[in-house]
Design an enzyme around this catalytic site. Structure first.
Site, PDB file in Angstrom:
ATOM      1  CE  LYS A  95      -8.625  -3.384   3.418  1.00  0.00           C
ATOM      2  NZ  LYS A  95      -7.896  -2.468   2.561  1.00  0.00           N
ATOM      3  CG  ASP A 119      -3.422   3.888   3.922  1.00  0.00           C
ATOM      4  OD1 ASP A 119      -4.517   3.709   4.492  1.00  0.00           O
ATOM      5  OD2 ASP A 119      -3.048   3.218   2.933  1.00  0.00           O
ATOM      6  CD1 TRP A 174      -2.104  -2.191   1.951  1.00  0.00           C
ATOM      7  CD2 TRP A 174      -2.898  -1.416   0.011  1.00  0.00           C
ATOM      8  NE1 TRP A 174      -3.068  -3.050   1.506  1.00  0.00           N
ATOM      9  CE2 TRP A 174      -3.574  -2.613   0.327  1.00  0.00           C
ATOM     10  CE3 TRP A 174      -3.231  -0.747  -1.176  1.00  0.00           C
ATOM     11  CZ2 TRP A 174      -4.563  -3.155  -0.488  1.00  0.00           C
ATOM     12  CZ3 TRP A 174      -4.209  -1.288  -1.999  1.00  0.00           C
ATOM     13  CH2 TRP A 174      -4.869  -2.472  -1.649  1.00  0.00           C
TER      14      TRP A 174
HETATM   15  C1  PLP Z   1      -7.239  -1.972   1.556  1.00  0.00           C
HETATM   16  C2  PLP Z   1      -6.218  -0.918   1.720  1.00  0.00           C
HETATM   17  C3  PLP Z   1      -6.094   0.135   0.793  1.00  0.00           C
HETATM   18  C4  PLP Z   1      -6.924   0.212  -0.465  1.00  0.00           C
HETATM   19  O1  PLP Z   1      -8.223   0.557  -0.174  1.00  0.00           O
HETATM   20  P1  PLP Z   1      -9.310   0.803  -1.322  1.00  0.00           P
HETATM   21  O2  PLP Z   1     -10.423   1.429  -0.538  1.00  0.00           O
HETATM   22  O3  PLP Z   1      -9.644  -0.515  -1.910  1.00  0.00           O
HETATM   23  O4  PLP Z   1      -8.732   1.733  -2.327  1.00  0.00           O
HETATM   24  C5  PLP Z   1      -5.153   1.105   1.047  1.00  0.00           C
HETATM   25  N1  PLP Z   1      -4.375   1.065   2.154  1.00  0.00           N
HETATM   26  C6  PLP Z   1      -4.465   0.072   3.046  1.00  0.00           C
HETATM   27  C7  PLP Z   1      -3.580   0.083   4.254  1.00  0.00           C
HETATM   28  C8  PLP Z   1      -5.388  -0.943   2.868  1.00  0.00           C
HETATM   29  O5  PLP Z   1      -5.486  -1.941   3.760  1.00  0.00           O
END
Ligand code: PLP
Length: 360
Positions: free
Chosen positions: A193, A169, A101
């Site tokens: 998540k 993030d 990521w």
């Molecule tokens: C799942 C995830 C993403 C991507 O998320 P999307 O909403 O599918 O774009 C980005 N960063 C992390 C840490 C993730 O777990």
């Protein structure tokens, strides 16, 4: 009704209480005679939901008044581009690369032609830890980290200190522990998540930082557009925000984010103990001091793919799904976000112990 224990990485488990409440009011929302899904985003009926979601996030995550909370779309992946588009001042932007990521965020800053500087990386060792030394410069336009690495199962225990604005993030660990806002200037997360269904992206951004947004950023990609209109510039993902509001209420009923953190620590300890006490049958991917409380990634000794597949199959037969590891590292991964119950983790640990005994 028979519900499985969902250890999938995302979209992930949602508390049963939340699903049941949403079901109860799905067709007729609290006597309004229509579903919240059908309501205008300009109606009082929806506005109450919107304000409740915002208010509960601010209250429970203790977001200071000088930060805006935004509900956007496009997932966390869109933030990989929006962050550089909005925050770059033409100087260098710095990253710590702790996995896929972060790498994707770095890629977007490169596409935009920025001066990208990766100050630390754990790539050489298969992203099995958070680097010990992360030396962000105080004069960078911003510094960027991924607080929890969903695939590799590593998580920051402390955020690095820097005078540059810190961007986090937190897609896979938002609302799982109290946030130290003195360190963070912008935090974002796709909701799917740990915060709700897919389709909502939460951005928490310091107001001061928004002064940077340049005129050549298109309206929908400007943080200021959404901040000025309270995330109602265009149609927000109304149903997702409703579910998010229910999840925040659920967290509140559980005693808040501190209480959730304690539960998360207990759940993670059960799994890591099972790995550590398996006489080497299970091998955790993350180094101990970088272990994630949200995603537990592990292999069976010698990366025995046949045994790993057998365990995943056995788990599925026993009502535990989503355990296959990400294709980039194989093995197994148990995602144990806020909504995963301790009973679910106990059931998995029992199965793992039994499987280890039989296959050692
Ligand atoms: C799942 C995830 C993403 C991507 O998320 P999307 O909403 O599918 O774009 C980005 N960063 C992390 C840490 C993730 O777990």
């Amino acid at each position: 009704m028979s519900r499985v224990y969902n250890f999938g990485a995302g979209p992930a488990a949602i508390p049963l209480e939340v699903l049941e409440e949403a079901q109860k009011y799905l067709v007729d929302f609290h006597g309004h005679g229509l579903s919240i899904m059908e309501a205008s985003h300009r109606s009082k009926m929806y506005d109450d939901v919107h304000e409740e979601a915002l208010g509960l996030i601010r209250e429970l995550y203790k977001v200071p008044e000088d930060y805006d909370i935004l509900f956007l779309q496009g997932g966390a992946s869109t933030q990989f581009a929006m962050v550089p588009m909005n925050l770059s001042l033409g100087g260098k932007v710095q990253f710590c690369d702790t996995g896929s990521w972060s790498s994707k965020a770095i890629k977007e800053a490169n596409i935009l032609g920025l001066d990208v500087d990766v100050v630390a990386s754990s790539k050489e060792s298969g992203y099995d830890h958070i680097p010990d030394v992360i030396d962000f410069s105080d004069d960078a336009d911003y510094a960027y980290i991924t607080s929890n690495n969903t695939i590799y199962g590593t998580e920051y225990k402390n955020y690095p200190s820097t005078k540059a604005p810190l961007v986090v993030d937190a897609s896979s660990d938002i609302f799982s522990y109290p946030m130290d806002w003195s360190k963070v200037d912008l935090l974002f997360a796709g909701a799917q998540k740990n915060a709700g269904p897919s389709g909502v992206t939460i951005v928490i951004i310091k107001k001061e930082l928004q002064k940077r947004v340049k005129d050549n950023v298109p309206s929908m990609f400007r943080y200021t557009t959404h901040a000025e209109k309270n995330s109602l510039y265009n149609t927000p993902p109304t149903f997702g925000i409703y579910i998010l509001s229910l999840i925040m209420k659920w967290i509140k009923n559980k005693g808040g984010i501190e209480a959730i953190q304690k539960l998360n620590e207990e759940k993670a300890a059960l799994l890591y103990d099972a790995i550590d006490n398996s006489d080497g049958f299970y091998v955790g991917h993350a180094k101990k001091d970088s272990r994630s409380l949200m995603n537990v990634s592990f292999n069976i000794k010698d990366k025995d793919a046949a045994l790993e597949a057998e365990l995943v199959k056995l788990a599925t037969e026993n009502g535990m799904i989503g355990l296959k590891g990400h294709r980039s590292i194989g093995g197994l991964r148990a995602s144990i976000y806020n909504a995963m119950t301790k009973e679910g983790v106990e059931a998995l640990v029992d199965l793992m112990n039994k499987f280890a005994k039989e296959n050692r």
